[in-house]
Design a protein around this motif. Structure first.
Motif, PDB file in Angstrom:
ATOM      1  N   ARG A  95       0.605  -0.747  -0.203  1.00  0.00           N
ATOM      2  CA  ARG A  95      -0.042   0.311  -0.378  1.00  0.00           C
ATOM      3  C   ARG A  95       0.723   0.852  -0.541  1.00  0.00           C
ATOM      4  O   ARG A  95       0.562   1.976  -0.795  1.00  0.00           O
ATOM      5  CB  ARG A  95      -0.760   0.133   1.000  1.00  0.00           C
ATOM      6  N   HIS A 106      -7.456   9.073  -3.638  1.00  0.00           N
ATOM      7  CA  HIS A 106      -6.251   9.506  -4.539  1.00  0.00           C
ATOM      8  C   HIS A 106      -7.090   8.820  -5.672  1.00  0.00           C
ATOM      9  O   HIS A 106      -6.817   7.833  -5.880  1.00  0.00           O
ATOM     10  CB  HIS A 106      -5.008   8.902  -3.827  1.00  0.00           C
ATOM     11  N   HIS A 132      -7.726   6.160   1.622  1.00  0.00           N
ATOM     12  CA  HIS A 132      -8.323   6.211   2.751  1.00  0.00           C
ATOM     13  C   HIS A 132      -9.487   5.855   2.878  1.00  0.00           C
ATOM     14  O   HIS A 132     -10.872   6.896   2.881  1.00  0.00           O
ATOM     15  CB  HIS A 132      -7.320   6.903   3.765  1.00  0.00           C
ATOM     16  N   GLU A 150      -6.838  15.697   1.987  1.00  0.00           N
ATOM     17  CA  GLU A 150      -5.657  15.729   3.246  1.00  0.00           C
ATOM     18  C   GLU A 150      -4.431  16.632   2.901  1.00  0.00           C
ATOM     19  O   GLU A 150      -3.367  17.262   3.949  1.00  0.00           O
ATOM     20  CB  GLU A 150      -5.457  14.194   3.436  1.00  0.00           C
ATOM     21  N   HIS A 151      -3.664  16.696   1.630  1.00  0.00           N
ATOM     22  CA  HIS A 151      -2.849  17.405   0.995  1.00  0.00           C
ATOM     23  C   HIS A 151      -2.891  18.619   0.748  1.00  0.00           C
ATOM     24  O   HIS A 151      -1.788  18.767   1.064  1.00  0.00           O
ATOM     25  CB  HIS A 151      -2.600  16.627  -0.398  1.00  0.00           C
TER      26      HIS A 151
HETATM   27 ZN    ZN Z   1      -3.460   9.651   1.188  1.00  0.00          ZN
END
Ligand code: ZN
Ligand code: FAD
Ligand code: MLT
Length: 481
Positions: A337, A394, A387, A433-434
């Motif tokens: 992963r 993503h 996730h 999240e980025h």
């Molecule tokens: Zn991620």
């Protein structure tokens, strides 16, 4: 082409007098790696790279920069995905690296907290907690390099969000150097503290535009007594969601990670990452990596895992599964992963869409987004993963096999627009999240306009009126300060 001229500035002597000789890098050969990003999307040029070793040194440096109108760019491990830590190409911005500010100041097993400095790599912080018999459950694939300050400034998510939340949920206190050089001493380790505006949350997710985090108080949890990891081959993304719901229904407290991987993404890992093999009989179009753990003694996690999987086999939700029988096997499954981002980088030009939708919508989102991007570029390799337990997919896109990389990247905007149009239909977010950095700042007005963006601009102006703290990031171009 990176700039190769040596940098000179009348400020260097003054900065050296604050930080010492080792605290300032000025040769382009030393500063080059700080002036580009992990993805290779941005090529900047730093005035220089300052490396203070303590909070007082960093504060004195920022005060000097403020007095002399020098814009600064905070940088941690430089693993960010949106160019937030890359200086502008004009050579005027000073990169301030936290990589020498690396002390564990305190760890308290009764309070279950650690007070740790910004430059400590996340993996090192996890190891420090574990050495003291505790667990820091924040985990991202870049944890060997990403630093505490960067992780908190981006409010990183990662693999264990489904159980423990995002980075901000693990923070009780912060120490921050403000744009004028003042230090905010907010390192409280209180579980309750209702005293007005919650300032620490302003700095998390601010991506270095409001100040530089120099230390934090992080919450710890007990080390798990039992851990189970399984990699499952699945017939569909809907099956993955169904499996997620079954684990949630069985024992939500033990579900620590639920990660989805597409067959295309898995194929790239197997092709580009040496030493990784598929530990299942056959290739599938969909996979899930699931980690369960509990601090309870004799919890019977293995039996629970087996019974959920057995029922899922019978209902044809799961096609095949492998269970880790040792720590080495657990790490080997996780490696599959964790290498997704690296494999995709090696596969050619790629466009990342770090998006979120309601958890229940992730299969429909992936199907619709795939149709949309395939209509734009036939042969595009669609490799969603991530996730799923948080609805954070993503939705990454790789150039068609053998196609022209720059030509593919020239379509990045169209591809992101097409994906984001689907995200909108599901009331999702264009940045899960980025963060925003310089990659997505021009999307802020569209997605967060009106009162929300107005408030953000007022906050920025109040804290950094001269726009010296990471200018050109997060807020739309022309709207800073
Ligand atoms: Zn991620
Ligand atoms: P940097 O890249 O150095 O900086 C990121 C931003 O924070 C910049 O805007 C910078 O100016 C600012 N900043 C850095 N330090 C400070 C500070 N001390 N004070 C104020 N501002 C600061 N992210 C996730 O959320 N989840 C994932 O699962 C995940 N997986 C990844 C996997 C790989 C292989 C890679 C390469 C990246 C991944 N990321 C992930 C993205 C990245 O690792 C995170 O954003 C991480 O939090 C960045 O930390 P850093 O120390 O590298 O920050
Ligand atoms: C990850 O979860 O591995 C990264 O956040 C994803 C990415 O590379 O897009």
């Amino acid at each position: 082409m990176p700039e190769t001229r040596p940098t000179t500035s009348p400020h260097f002597d003054a900065i050296r007098s604050l930080l010492g000789d080792t605290g300032l890098l000025t040769d382009v050969s030393d500063t080059a790696s700080y002036a580009t990003d992990w993805r290779g999307l941005y090529q900047g040029r730093a005035l220089a790279v300052a490396r203070p070793a303590t909070t007082p040194e960093l504060a004195a440096l920022v005060r000097y920069c403020c007095e002399n109108n020098i814009p600064v760019v905070p940088q941690g491990g430089n693993t960010g995905m949106c160019g937030g830590a890359t200086p502008a190409p004009d050579g005027t911005q000073l990169v301030i690296s936290t990589s020498r500010i690396t002390k564990l100041r305190a760890l308290d097993r009764t309070d279950m907290t650690m007070t740790i400095e910004a430059g400590v790599p996340l993996k090192t912080a996890q190891d420090m907690a574990r050495d003291a018999g505790c667990w820091l459950p924040l985990s991202i694939s870049a944890e060997g390099t990403a630093q505490i300050g960067g992780v908190l400034s981006t409010n990183a998510g990662g693999n264990n969000t489904v159980r423990f939340g995002n980075a901000r949920d693990m923070v009780l206190g912060l120490e921050v150097v403000l744009p004028d050089g003042q230090i905010w001493h907010g390192l409280r380790r209180l579980r309750k503290d209702n005293t007005g505006y919650c300032l620490r949350h302003l700095f998390m997710g601010a991506e270095g535009t409001l100040g530089i985090i120099t230390a934090a108080v992080l919450k710890l949890v007990p080390i798990p007594r039992e851990t189970e990891v399984t990699l499952c081959a699945l017939p569909s993304a809907e099956a993955a969601l169904d499996l997620f719901a079954r684990f949630q229904a069985e024992d939500p407290a033990s579900l620590v990670a639920f990660e989805y991987m597409s067959g295309t993404g898995m194929d790239l890992v197997l092709r580009y990452i040496p030493g990784v093999n598929l530990p299942l009989a056959d290739r599938a179009d969909h996979y899930a990596l699931i980690e369960l753990s509990t601090p309870r003694a004799r919890a019977g996690l293995r039996a629970m895992l087996e019974s959920v999987l057995e029922a899922a086999f019978e209902d044809e939700i799961v096609l095949d599964a492998v269970l880790a029988d040792s720590e080495a096997q657990r790490l080997a499954l996780w490696k599959i992963r964790e290498e997704h981002a690296e494999a995709q980088k090696r596969a050619g030009a790629n466009v990342k869409n770090d998006v979120s939708v309601p958890v229940s919508a992730s299969p429909a989102f992936m199907a619709q987004a795939q149709t949309a991007v395939e209509a734009l570029i036939p042969g595009i390799r669609v490799a969603p993963f991530g996730h799923m337990g948080d609805g954070n997919i993503h939705f990454n896109l790789i150039q068609p096999e053998g196609a022209d990389g720059p030509g593919f990247l020239a379509r990045a905007h169209d591809l992101m627009e097409a994906v984001n149009a689907v995200v909108r239909q599901f009331d999702g977010s264009f940045s899960a999240e980025h963060g925003i950095g310089q990659l997505k700042s021009d999307m802020m007005a569209d997605w967060r306009g009106g009162a929300e963006l107005d408030l953000m601009q007022k906050i920025k102006h109040a804290i950094d009126p001269r726009d010296l703290m990471n200018p050109g990031k997060l807020l739309p171009p022309g709207d800073q300060g």
